[in-house]
Each structure stands twice: as C-alpha cells, then as structure tokens.
Motif scaffolding. Structure first.
Motif, PDB file in Angstrom:
ATOM      1  N   ARG A  92       0.830  -1.213   0.000  1.00  0.00           N
ATOM      2  CA  ARG A  92       0.000   0.000   0.000  1.00  0.00           C
ATOM      3  C   ARG A  92       0.858   1.255   0.000  1.00  0.00           C
ATOM      4  N   ARG A  93       1.922   1.283   0.832  1.00  0.00           N
ATOM      5  CA  ARG A  93       2.785   2.462   0.895  1.00  0.00           C
ATOM      6  C   ARG A  93       3.481   2.725  -0.437  1.00  0.00           C
ATOM      7  N   ILE A  94       3.914   1.667  -1.108  1.00  0.00           N
ATOM      8  CA  ILE A  94       4.586   1.828  -2.407  1.00  0.00           C
ATOM      9  C   ILE A  94       3.612   2.375  -3.442  1.00  0.00           C
ATOM     10  N   VAL A  95       2.399   1.855  -3.462  1.00  0.00           N
ATOM     11  CA  VAL A  95       1.395   2.338  -4.416  1.00  0.00           C
ATOM     12  C   VAL A  95       1.047   3.795  -4.129  1.00  0.00           C
ATOM     13  N   VAL A  96       0.869   4.143  -2.851  1.00  0.00           N
ATOM     14  CA  VAL A  96       0.553   5.529  -2.487  1.00  0.00           C
ATOM     15  C   VAL A  96       1.697   6.451  -2.883  1.00  0.00           C
ATOM     16  N   GLU A  97       2.923   5.995  -2.698  1.00  0.00           N
ATOM     17  CA  GLU A  97       4.093   6.795  -3.095  1.00  0.00           C
ATOM     18  C   GLU A  97       4.048   7.118  -4.587  1.00  0.00           C
ATOM     19  N   ALA A  98       3.652   6.151  -5.398  1.00  0.00           N
ATOM     20  CA  ALA A  98       3.605   6.349  -6.855  1.00  0.00           C
ATOM     21  C   ALA A  98       2.457   7.252  -7.280  1.00  0.00           C
ATOM     22  N   MET A  99       1.456   7.424  -6.413  1.00  0.00           N
ATOM     23  CA  MET A  99       0.289   8.233  -6.752  1.00  0.00           C
ATOM     24  C   MET A  99       0.443   9.693  -6.339  1.00  0.00           C
ATOM     25  N   GLN A 100       1.580  10.045  -5.735  1.00  0.00           N
ATOM     26  CA  GLN A 100       1.788  11.420  -5.284  1.00  0.00           C
ATOM     27  C   GLN A 100       1.996  12.339  -6.480  1.00  0.00           C
ATOM     28  N   LEU A 101       1.642  13.589  -6.306  1.00  0.00           N
ATOM     29  CA  LEU A 101       1.778  14.590  -7.344  1.00  0.00           C
ATOM     30  C   LEU A 101       3.252  14.749  -7.728  1.00  0.00           C
ATOM     31  N   GLY A 102       3.544  14.705  -9.008  1.00  0.00           N
ATOM     32  CA  GLY A 102       4.906  14.888  -9.497  1.00  0.00           C
ATOM     33  C   GLY A 102       5.752  13.633  -9.496  1.00  0.00           C
ATOM     34  N   VAL A 103       5.192  12.499  -9.106  1.00  0.00           N
ATOM     35  CA  VAL A 103       5.930  11.236  -9.061  1.00  0.00           C
ATOM     36  C   VAL A 103       5.352  10.316 -10.128  1.00  0.00           C
ATOM     37  N   THR A 104       6.225   9.647 -10.865  1.00  0.00           N
ATOM     38  CA  THR A 104       5.745   8.701 -11.864  1.00  0.00           C
ATOM     39  C   THR A 104       5.892   7.276 -11.330  1.00  0.00           C
ATOM     40  N   PRO A 105       5.010   6.379 -11.730  1.00  0.00           N
ATOM     41  CA  PRO A 105       5.142   4.985 -11.301  1.00  0.00           C
ATOM     42  C   PRO A 105       6.496   4.391 -11.684  1.00  0.00           C
ATOM     43  N   THR A 106       7.040   4.778 -12.819  1.00  0.00           N
ATOM     44  CA  THR A 106       8.324   4.240 -13.260  1.00  0.00           C
ATOM     45  C   THR A 106       9.426   4.556 -12.257  1.00  0.00           C
ATOM     46  N   GLU A 107       9.437   5.775 -11.718  1.00  0.00           N
ATOM     47  CA  GLU A 107      10.443   6.140 -10.714  1.00  0.00           C
ATOM     48  C   GLU A 107      10.346   5.239  -9.492  1.00  0.00           C
ATOM     49  N   VAL A 108       9.136   5.027  -9.022  1.00  0.00           N
ATOM     50  CA  VAL A 108       8.921   4.216  -7.825  1.00  0.00           C
ATOM     51  C   VAL A 108       9.284   2.760  -8.106  1.00  0.00           C
ATOM     52  N   ILE A 109       8.906   2.255  -9.263  1.00  0.00           N
ATOM     53  CA  ILE A 109       9.211   0.868  -9.636  1.00  0.00           C
ATOM     54  C   ILE A 109      10.717   0.656  -9.626  1.00  0.00           C
ATOM     55  N   ARG A 110      11.475   1.572 -10.204  1.00  0.00           N
ATOM     56  CA  ARG A 110      12.937   1.450 -10.219  1.00  0.00           C
ATOM     57  C   ARG A 110      13.528   1.570  -8.825  1.00  0.00           C
ATOM     58  N   ARG A 111      13.031   2.531  -8.032  1.00  0.00           N
ATOM     59  CA  ARG A 111      13.560   2.749  -6.692  1.00  0.00           C
ATOM     60  C   ARG A 111      13.416   1.506  -5.823  1.00  0.00           C
ATOM     61  N   TRP A 112      12.287   0.812  -5.946  1.00  0.00           N
ATOM     62  CA  TRP A 112      12.021  -0.353  -5.116  1.00  0.00           C
ATOM     63  C   TRP A 112      12.464  -1.663  -5.769  1.00  0.00           C
ATOM     64  N   GLY A 113      12.947  -1.615  -7.021  1.00  0.00           N
ATOM     65  CA  GLY A 113      13.409  -2.827  -7.700  1.00  0.00           C
ATOM     66  C   GLY A 113      12.285  -3.794  -8.026  1.00  0.00           C
ATOM     67  N   LEU A 114      11.149  -3.252  -8.459  1.00  0.00           N
ATOM     68  CA  LEU A 114       9.982  -4.073  -8.786  1.00  0.00           C
ATOM     69  C   LEU A 114       9.886  -4.282 -10.288  1.00  0.00           C
ATOM     70  N   THR A 115       9.017  -5.186 -10.672  1.00  0.00           N
ATOM     71  CA  THR A 115       8.629  -5.273 -12.075  1.00  0.00           C
ATOM     72  C   THR A 115       7.360  -4.449 -12.232  1.00  0.00           C
ATOM     73  N   SER A 116       7.142  -3.927 -13.414  1.00  0.00           N
ATOM     74  CA  SER A 116       5.953  -3.097 -13.614  1.00  0.00           C
ATOM     75  C   SER A 116       4.676  -3.920 -13.447  1.00  0.00           C
ATOM     76  N   SER A 117       4.705  -5.186 -13.864  1.00  0.00           N
ATOM     77  CA  SER A 117       3.491  -6.002 -13.732  1.00  0.00           C
ATOM     78  C   SER A 117       3.139  -6.214 -12.258  1.00  0.00           C
ATOM     79  N   LEU A 118       4.155  -6.395 -11.404  1.00  0.00           N
ATOM     80  CA  LEU A 118       3.896  -6.577  -9.983  1.00  0.00           C
ATOM     81  C   LEU A 118       3.310  -5.295  -9.386  1.00  0.00           C
ATOM     82  N   PHE A 119       3.902  -4.147  -9.738  1.00  0.00           N
ATOM     83  CA  PHE A 119       3.402  -2.880  -9.228  1.00  0.00           C
ATOM     84  C   PHE A 119       1.943  -2.653  -9.632  1.00  0.00           C
TER      85      PHE A 119
END
Length: 153
Positions: free
Chosen positions: A46-73
């Motif tokens: 939940r925290r990772i998803v909320v982080e990606a939904m913040q204004l000015g943040v892209t999901p790609t940045e969060v996915i890379r920061r946490w070492g996730l795959t886009s499908s998992l995110f």
C-alpha cells in the motif's frame, strides 16, 4: 590422461567436470542465480502504491527505486484500489470523488471563438454506402492516391 593432467595443472574444465580440485584452505566462491523472492507485507505494498500516486511522481520512478517489475506494481495498484489489500488509504480514497447535483441548472456552452469550418465541398458515395466528404484542404496528389486505392490499383 595427459590432457586431464595438463588441465588439472591449469585449472581448465575438461568435458564433464572441473579438472582442478580446490586445495585445503582455498576459498571457493559459489555463484547462485540471484536473490530469492522478497516478501512484501500488505502495508508495504500500500505504501509503495501511495508513493507512486503522489503529485509529481511517476510509477516508473517508484518501480525502479524499489526494484519491482511493472506487472507486480500494477497488480498491487489494482489490489489497493479494489480494497483487496485492506482499507484504501485516505489520499487514494479521496482522489476521484465526484458529487452530482440533481437540481443543478444546465448552463449553455460558450460560443466557439473561431468560426466553424465550411461544409465539405466534395462528397463521394461508394457502392457499399460509405460516404467520403472532402473539403478544399485536400490536395490533388492526396485525392489521386485516394482514388487509386478506392479503384483497387
């Protein structure tokens, strides 16, 4: 046997096995296929998803920061939005709330600032009922190509 003895001295591999054996006290490094699966708690997801939904943040940045795959995110995001991972966090729950007033007056749309385009000057009706309407902006070359395609050439 000479080949295996030579390979044992140089440390090369021969066929099915390593020719040289490690000496006593020699460190042998074992390389595995990478890290095992990480476990993520529902709260972390939940925290990772909320982080990606913040204004000015892209999901790609969060996915890379946490070492996730886009499908998992995106799976987690779908689960968060549907409530599968617990209560939807307040910022997301309030993200798209819409209220519709039943008695709201209907306001007329403002007049367009530019005049409407003139109606089509050429109308072509094909045997199957398809209608093409072309205006004066169509050049002669484009019209020739269009007619050639319609004729099957």
């Amino acid at each position: 046997m000479e080949i295996e003895a030579e390979a044992a001295e140089t440390g090369r591999r021969t066929g099915r096995k390593t020719a040289r054996k490690p000496r006593p006290g020699e460190v042998v490094e074992v390389v595995t296929r990478g890290e095992g699966r990480r476990g993520w708690s529902s709260d972390q997801k939940r925290r990772i998803v909320v982080e990606a939904m913040q204004l000015g943040v892209t999901p790609t940045e969060v996915i890379r920061r946490w070492g996730l795959t886009s499908s998992l995110f995106y799976t987690w995001r779908r689960q968060v939005m549907s409530g599968e991972l617990g209560a939807v966090p307040a910022p997301l729950a309030a993200f798209a709330q819409v209220a519709v007033a039943e008695d709201a007056p209907v306001l007329p749309l403002p007049a367009p600032e530019c005049p409407a385009r003139p109606p089509a000057r050429i109308e072509v009706v094909l045997p199957d009922g398809t209608t093409l309407r072309l205006d004066e902006d169509v050049g002669a070359d484009a019209l020739r190509r269009l007619l050639a395609v319609l004729r099957g050439r």
